[in-house]
Design an enzyme around this catalytic site. Structure first.
Site, PDB file in Angstrom:
ATOM      1  N   LYS A  81     -54.140   7.067  22.201  1.00 52.37           N
ATOM      2  CA  LYS A  81     -54.699   8.072  21.300  1.00 52.37           C
ATOM      3  C   LYS A  81     -55.293   7.391  20.071  1.00 52.37           C
ATOM      4  CE  LYS A  81     -53.496  12.444  19.021  1.00 52.37           C
ATOM      5  NZ  LYS A  81     -52.446  13.483  18.834  1.00 52.37           N
ATOM      6  N   SER A 156     -54.420  17.997  19.431  1.00 51.52           N
ATOM      7  CA  SER A 156     -55.268  16.878  19.072  1.00 51.52           C
ATOM      8  C   SER A 156     -55.297  15.768  20.113  1.00 51.52           C
ATOM      9  CB  SER A 156     -54.834  16.304  17.728  1.00 51.52           C
ATOM     10  OG  SER A 156     -53.509  15.780  17.799  1.00 51.52           O
ATOM     11  N   SER A 180     -49.997  19.607  19.582  1.00 47.21           N
ATOM     12  CA  SER A 180     -51.034  18.639  19.945  1.00 47.21           C
ATOM     13  C   SER A 180     -50.787  17.892  21.239  1.00 47.21           C
ATOM     14  CB  SER A 180     -51.241  17.635  18.803  1.00 47.21           C
ATOM     15  OG  SER A 180     -51.869  18.263  17.711  1.00 47.21           O
TER      16      SER A 180
END
Length: 476
Positions: A81, A156, A180
């Site tokens: 990420k 996210s 997220s």
């Protein structure tokens, strides 16, 4: 193997590599080929290092050939990420302020995953500064949903979820404050797990005592999530809230039998959230699966009325603490929703924060008491289906206006404040072929029980095997 390498389970790939029935080079190259083919259409991986990945794969194969010990993720490719620090590889946080930022250290979870033998291939897309459950930014653009590229992949950890769904990587890391990990998993028909706070320690951190945001795993199966959790979990002395249980406790799920469990079903979380009828229709049709597994289901929910205020207050405080300096120096480079969240935090008083902390304590105790009566809680992950990629967020949910970019995420963020583990597992599709996830919530520290229930449901339904065809999903 019935599927191509890029859709093989991580647990299977790892075993085949260890037995030298597959080479790491073959596995990495298969995923790099898939990235070349598919990533331009969905924009999930935003930084890629194919040469470095293949060099590491050759070294991984050489290590096996020499009979040296290897870790549980040996030879598996992973893209991290883009909010997690990666030494020598840019970490942009989806912000133009960090577009050229190259860290000189790995984040703790990156370090642990690498030490377990995984091979870094790149980074996955995120919203600007990980703010919001829709992945878009001005550095790389939006990530699109593999099941319908006109729709959002969530966020996210949207780049991670989309990359998994499209077969670009077998495992992914993420983080979850208000959903997220869970929201993009729901949108992309993969599995996202928010562990109990402290299960996966976060370092470095601006606030080591903060437990609203947690790192966690995301994958295509519950067993693969458990495998990755086993590597990420475990104590670290720099993280005072980290739990002592070693990660190895989660490596395998063992025999799973959920018969006799008493499970609560809370379709609107006790009247605190609005949910689109299509989402509820998909989920309600799945309740019979648990009943067929021998589970007793009853309508029930802990009292979550105070959770909204707690989350919004503590989130705003964290935004001010972590990003306030950016607002002072670079206001014009921040998206309006980030500016709003920071300024919301700056308007808080010490009394506001203390009251939210006290309310969170009461909510945790309420949840603890609730889970003495019920083993698990089922609820929607997301209140809406994946929405058009051009939107910042849904302006209306079930006929009710949503006034901020956070409002439509309540079904996930109300759970975040409880300090409980929560899993998003594929639960079916809407009439137009859009994924819907089921949220399975357990008592504090009952991470393994939640994973086992998710595995039982996944095995009975096999929704996770319905692959995207970039607009027209088909069954396996």
């Amino acid at each position: 193997m019935n599927e191509p390498l890029h859709y093989a389970d991580a647990t299977a790939l790892a075993a085949l590599i260890r037995r030298r029935e597959l080479s790491s080079r073959e596995v990495v190259q298969a995923h790099l080929d898939r990235i070349d083919q598919v990533n331009p259409r969905i924009n999930a991986i935003v930084t890629l290092d194919p040469e470095g990945a293949l060099t590491a794969a050759r070294a991984a194969d050489d290590r096996l050939a020499r009979g040296l010990p290897v870790g549980p993720l040996h030879g598996l490719p992973i893209a991290f990420k883009d909010t997690h620090l990666t030494r020598g590889m840019r970490t942009t946080h989806g912000s133009p302020l960090f577009a050229d930022h190259v860290p000189d250290e790995d984040e703790l979870l990156v370090e642990r995953i690498g030490a377990a033998g995984a091979i870094r291939i790149g980074k996955t897309n995120v919203p600007e500064l990980a703010a919001g459950s829709h992945t878009f930014n001005t550095v790389f653009g939006a990530t699109r949903n593999p099941y319908d590229p006109t729709r959002s992949a969530g966020g996210s950890s949207g780049g991670a979820a989309a990359a998994l769904a499209a077969g670009l990587q077998p495992l992914a890391d993420g983080s979850d404050m208000g959903g997220s990990l869970r929201n993009p998993a729901s949108f992309c028909n993969v599995v996202g797990f928010r562990p109990t706070p402290g299960r996966v320690p976060a370092y470095p951190s601006a606030h080591v005592w903060e437990t609203l945001a947690v790192p966690g795993p995301i994958a295509r199966t519950v067993a693969d999530v458990a495998l990755l959790l086993s590597v990420m979990a475990g104590p670290d002395p720099r993280c005072p809230t980290s739990l002592e249980t070693p990660g190895e406790a989660f490596r395998t799920l063992g025999e799973v039998d959920v018969s006799g469990l008493r499970i609560a079903w809370a379709p609107d979380l006790g009247g605190t959230v609005d949910v689109e009828p299509e989402v509820l229709a998909v989920l309600e049709a799945q309740l019979k699966v648990f009943e067929e597994l021998g589970v007793r289901i009853e309508p029930a929910c802990p009292d979550l009325r105070a959770a909204h205020g707690v989350f919004r207050t503590l989130r705003a405080h964290e935004f001010d603490l972590a990003l306030g300096d950016l607002l002072d120096r670079h206001r014009d480079a921040l998206k309006p929703s980030v500016v709003w969240n920071i300024e919301d935090g700056r308007g808080l008083t010490g009394t506001d924060i203390a009251r939210a902390t006290a309310d969170r304590t009461r909510l945790h105790l309420e949840a603890t008491a609730f889970f003495q009566r019920y083993d698990l809680l089922l609820a929607p992950v997301s209140q809406v289906l994946p929405f058009p990629v051009e939107w910042e967020y849904p302006a209306v949910v079930a006929g009710r206006p949503q006034h901020t970019y956070l409002d439509w995420m309540r079904s996930a963020y109300l759970i975040s404040v409880l300090g409980t583990p929560a899993l998003s597992v594929p639960a079916g599709f809407s009439a137009e072929g859009l994924p819907v996830g089921l949220q399975i919530v357990g008592p504090p520290r009952a991470d393994l029980a939640v994973l086992r229930a998710g595995h039982a449901f996944e095995s009975a339904t096999r929704h996770h095997l319905r692959r995207p065809t970039f607009g027209t999903p088909t069954s396996p």
